[in-house]
Enzyme design. Structure first.
Site, PDB file in Angstrom:
ATOM      1  N   CYS A  79      -3.000   5.208   5.593  1.00 18.84           N
ATOM      2  CA  CYS A  79      -4.464   5.158   5.603  1.00 18.84           C
ATOM      3  C   CYS A  79      -5.012   5.443   6.998  1.00 18.84           C
ATOM      4  O   CYS A  79      -4.280   5.493   7.987  1.00 18.84           O
ATOM      5  CB  CYS A  79      -4.925   3.783   5.147  1.00 18.84           C
ATOM      6  SG  CYS A  79      -4.647   2.522   6.399  1.00 18.84           S
ATOM      7  N   CYS A  88       0.826  -1.212   0.000  1.00 17.01           N
ATOM      8  CA  CYS A  88       0.000   0.000   0.000  1.00 17.01           C
ATOM      9  C   CYS A  88       0.858   1.259   0.000  1.00 17.01           C
ATOM     10  O   CYS A  88       0.348   2.346  -0.246  1.00 17.01           O
ATOM     11  CB  CYS A  88      -0.938   0.011   1.207  1.00 17.01           C
ATOM     12  SG  CYS A  88      -0.078   0.005   2.778  1.00 17.01           S
ATOM     13  N   CYS A 148      -2.444  -2.904   8.712  1.00 12.14           N
ATOM     14  CA  CYS A 148      -2.176  -1.551   9.200  1.00 12.14           C
ATOM     15  C   CYS A 148      -1.755  -1.598  10.668  1.00 12.14           C
ATOM     16  O   CYS A 148      -0.867  -0.850  11.085  1.00 12.14           O
ATOM     17  CB  CYS A 148      -3.411  -0.674   9.024  1.00 12.14           C
ATOM     18  SG  CYS A 148      -4.247  -0.908   7.438  1.00 12.14           S
ATOM     19  N   ASP A 184       2.270   2.663   2.512  1.00 10.31           N
ATOM     20  CA  ASP A 184       2.145   3.454   3.728  1.00 10.31           C
ATOM     21  C   ASP A 184       3.407   3.347   4.592  1.00 10.31           C
ATOM     22  O   ASP A 184       4.054   2.303   4.629  1.00 10.31           O
ATOM     23  CB  ASP A 184       0.928   3.005   4.539  1.00 10.31           C
ATOM     24  CG  ASP A 184      -0.370   3.330   3.803  1.00 10.31           C
ATOM     25  OD1 ASP A 184      -0.283   3.998   2.764  1.00 10.31           O
ATOM     26  OD2 ASP A 184      -1.433   2.933   4.274  1.00 10.31           O
TER      27      ASP A 184
HETATM   28 FE1  FES Z   1      -1.568   0.043   4.283  1.00 11.95          FE
HETATM   29 FE2  FES Z   1      -3.427   0.744   5.958  1.00 11.95          FE
HETATM   30  S1  FES Z   1      -3.685   0.322   3.847  1.00 11.95           S
HETATM   31  S2  FES Z   1      -1.299   0.648   6.289  1.00 11.95           S
END
Ligand code: FES
Length: 148
Positions: A59, A34, A103, A36
């Site tokens: 996110c 993702c 996450c 992140d």
């Molecule tokens: Fe990757 Fe939440 S979608 S940390």
């Protein structure tokens, strides 16, 4: 997707956002899928986490997880902080949707990475961290294991 009120609340009003100058330990982790990124700063004195701050580029669930995780380790001993698993964070948030469990994994890993950094800087051996491998090189492709 249904989020708990706690997730929403921590996302809207995240606790402990920011950084700590001269932190005792800094942990940065990322999820290649993702994109992140989460960074956690710890201020440790006499084995106690006196302060903790985070910066998360990610996110809503990652922000809520960081917020909750920092609340859970604040004022705790290193040993207690190591017991804050991603499951414990997700539970404290009244659950996360299954596709969002990764996450909360970021939060657990960021805390561990910061403790590893602290241990290395101070030449301390933390037995619980033996064998824990944090891949903080998020420019490369890798998967962080997701627990169901
Ligand atoms: Fe990757 Fe939440 S979608 S940390």
């Amino acid at each position: 997707m249904q989020y708990s009120e706690k997730v929403m609340e921590h996302f809207m009003n995240p606790r402990n956002v920011g950084e700590i100058e001269d932190a005792s330990g800094i942990g940065e982790v990322g999820n290649a899928k993702c994109g992140d990124i989460m960074r956690i700063y710890l201020d440790i004195e006499n084995e106690i986490i006196r302060d903790v701050k985070f910066k998360t580029f990610g996110c809503g669930s990652a922000i809520a997880s960081s917020s909750m995780a920092t609340e859970m380790v604040k004022g705790k001993t290193i040993h207690e902080a190591l017991e804050v698993t991603n499951k414990a964070v997700a539970q404290a948030l009244d659950g996360l949707p299954p596709v969002k469990m990764h996450c909360s994994v970021l939060a657990e890993q960021a805390i561990k990475a910061a403790l590893i950094d602290y241990a290395q800087k101070n030449n301390i051996h933390i037995p619980e961290l033996d064998g824990v491998v944090i891949d903080d090189d998020h420019d490369h492709h890798h998967d962080i294991e997701e627990e169901e």
